[in-house]
Design an enzyme around this catalytic site. Structure first.
Site, mmCIF file in Angstrom:
data_model
loop_
_atom_site.group_PDB
_atom_site.id
_atom_site.type_symbol
_atom_site.label_atom_id
_atom_site.label_comp_id
_atom_site.label_asym_id
_atom_site.label_seq_id
_atom_site.Cartn_x
_atom_site.Cartn_y
_atom_site.Cartn_z
ATOM 1 N N GLY A 152 0.967 -1.224 -0.036
ATOM 2 C CA GLY A 152 0.235 0.277 0.067
ATOM 3 C C GLY A 152 1.101 1.502 0.126
ATOM 4 O O GLY A 152 0.074 2.553 -0.411
ATOM 5 N N CYS A 153 2.116 1.357 0.154
ATOM 6 C CA CYS A 153 2.565 2.815 0.587
ATOM 7 C C CYS A 153 3.269 2.939 -0.861
ATOM 8 O O CYS A 153 3.216 3.516 -1.239
ATOM 9 C CB CYS A 153 4.187 2.881 2.314
ATOM 10 S SG CYS A 153 5.042 1.269 1.838
ATOM 11 N N VAL A 154 4.623 2.414 -1.192
ATOM 12 C CA VAL A 154 4.945 2.809 -2.511
ATOM 13 C C VAL A 154 4.167 2.884 -3.419
ATOM 14 O O VAL A 154 3.598 2.152 -3.724
ATOM 15 C CB VAL A 154 6.630 2.612 -2.362
ATOM 16 C CG1 VAL A 154 6.849 2.546 -4.194
ATOM 17 C CG2 VAL A 154 6.974 1.816 -1.598
#
Ligand code: SF4
Ligand code: SF4
Lengths: 400, 105
Positions: free
Chosen positions: B103-105
């Protein structure tokens, strides 16, 4: 010979007069082995009260970081056709207006490359294509773009903006929702396709306070049509409503949240103290032929709503009480503000922190200062009932 | 479990093609992974991103946020997509041998 699954639990969901996703999947299963295996896996999930999709995959198409959501079955041997079941978001047209030709094209493309199942529309507003495999992603993307479509947003990017039908069909639209939704979509293509924000960033455009796209509950930036001047009253129509038996006093006046309406039952006349009106649309919705929004129309910009995923639900709060958003210059100012807010949130926001949560953490006062907006009473939810107003000017001399 | 073959060797990868064990990573493997992510030749600019990602991951145990990656490597997001057409998460992180970002990058 395709497998045939017994699905007594799912069959329950076909009963009753309403639409049923089970009916639709069964229909698709006649043509698609993927939809058929979906039935099997879903029935098993219902029996075990356990989902059989693995959590999150990373798949996509070249050049884009969003638009495809990877999904895999954790029972690929049992249901091989849904071992991959990726979802594709396709950017919907403003206000969801399609020609039947366009719909046929989309469905043909999707039957060729995926399960044939769609969700029209997802809560983001996109068309959602349910179920395809990794090796079909580039081909389906190619077919879609050749037919003039594009993917929507997913992950930590600007999500596909959406809007109500607005002036396309609705007499209450106070600005051109269709145009502005389209403008924002086109202007921020990079932000939409290439996730680089702390978390998702949603825009919804509603033409009036009825807010048919629920922007106030779901969009980080809600743009809700409103008016500045007085509600237009057609006195003859008020009389007609009264004569036809509408209980104006109980159903309209008493339900006015601002208590700013008076009704003279003898003369059958309504009067409104417009400076107290909250622009809630209630009276207008009940007496659409007699009452209409004023003529000085524009939009209120609100910030910070979200559904309860990581933390609790938030409604958005007022950022700009009135903006003539149809005006090109004011629209530019709106875009500048968006970019300013993006910068502050990206710089200071934590990973997976929606802008509303960010504002809660740093405080609205600090946020406003950082983005260069003056705090004003219209931003306070209940300015007249809220005794906790801190007047900086008042305290400065004595207390510092 | 799926496996990915390069130069006659095989490594375990997950269904999205991310290597399962970050310690088996080497530059040869990176080049091979880059190829399936649409990178034909690993230039210095490509390596700069990969090394930054690996250093960050070693230090913090997660992938950096995209904005941080752009800033610290002095590479605008557009350029990252030129280098890695499938993007920083699916492309660059995979080549750098990081576990699948969530989910982050
Ligand atoms: S939000 Fe208002 S303008 Fe838009 S469709 Fe609903 S009632 Fe009409
Ligand atoms: S719009 Fe709402 S607040 Fe305004 S007069 Fe009508 S009912 Fe009252």
């Amino acid at each position: 010979m395709p497998k045939e699954y017994k699905t007594p639990k799912l069959d329950e969901l076909e009963k009753g007069p309403w639409p049923s996703f089970v009916k639709e999947i069964k229909l698709a299963a006649k043509k698609s082995e993927m939809s058929n295996d979906l039935l099997g896996q879903l029935e098993q999930s219902y029996n075990e009260k356990l989902g059989h999709w693995k959590h999150g995959g990373i798949v996509g198409v070249m050049g884009y970081g969003g638009g495809v959501i990877g999904r895999y079955s954790d029972l690929p041997d049992k249901y091989p056709s849904v071992s991959h079941f990726h979802t594709i978001r396709v950017n919907q047209p403003s206000g969801w207006f399609y020609t039947s030709d366009a719909l046929r094209t989309i469905c043909d493309i999707w039957e060729k490359h995926g399960s044939g199942l769609t969700n029209m529309h997802g809560s983001t507003g996109d068309m959602v294509f349910l179920g395809t495999t990794t090796d079909h992603l580039e081909p389906v993307f190619k077919d879609l773009t050749e037919a003039g479509w594009d993917l929507g947003g997913s992950g930590s990017d600007m999500r596909t903006p959406s809007c109500c039908v607005g002036p396309g069909r609705c007499e209450w639209a106070c600005y051109d929702t269709l145009q502005r939704c389209y403008d924002i979509t086109m202007r921020y293509q990079d932000e939409l396709h290439r996730p680089a924000f702390p978390y998702k960033w949603k825009f919804k455009f509603a033409g009036c306070p009825n807010d048919c796209v629920a922007s106030i509950a779901r969009a980080d930036i809600s743009v809700i049509g409103t008016w500045k001047d007085d509600i237009r009253v057609d006195a003859d129509q008020v009389k007609t409503y009264a004569d036809e038996g509408l209980d104006i006093f109980n159903d309209v006046v008493l339900n006015c949240p601002a208590k700013c309406m008076r009704y003279d039952g003898e003369k059958k006349e309504i009067s409104i103290d417009n400076k107290d009106c909250r622009r809630c649309m209630h009276c207008i919705n009940v007496m659409p032929k007699a009452l209409r929004p004023g003529v000085e129309q524009g939009a209120t910009i609100l910030i910070g709503a979200k559904a309860p995923i990581v933390e609790g639900a938030l409604l958005s709060s007022v950022l700009i009480p009135f903006l003539d958003i149809d005006d090109e210059e004011e629209f530019e100012a709106f875009c500048d503000l968006i970019e300013e807010m993006q910068d502050v949130w990206c710089e200071e926001g934590k990973n997976r922190e929606r802008v509303g949560e960010f504002i809660q953490r740093v405080g609205m006062g600090n946020f406003l200062e950082a983005v260069g907006v003056e705090p004003i009473p219209e931003m306070v939810a209940y300015p007249r009932d809220n005794p906790y107003v801190f007047y900086e000017d008042f305290y400065e001399d004595e207390d510092e | 479990m799926a496996s990915f073959e390069y130069n006659g060797k095989a490594v375990d990868v997950d269904e999205d093609g991310f290597i399962e064990d970050p310690s088996v990573w080497n530059e040869e493997l990176a080049k091979a992974l880059a190829e399936i992510e649409g990178v034909t030749e690993m230039s210095d600019d490509h390596w700069k991103i990969v090394h930054y990602l690996r250093d960050y991951y070693k230090q913090f145990g997660i992938a950096p946020m995209v904005r941080k990656l752009c800033k610290e490597t002095d590479t605008p997001l557009k350029r990252i997509y030129e280098l890695y057409p499938s993007g920083p998460a699916k492309g660059a992180c995979k080549v750098a041998g990081l576990p699948k970002p969530t989910g982050c990058v």
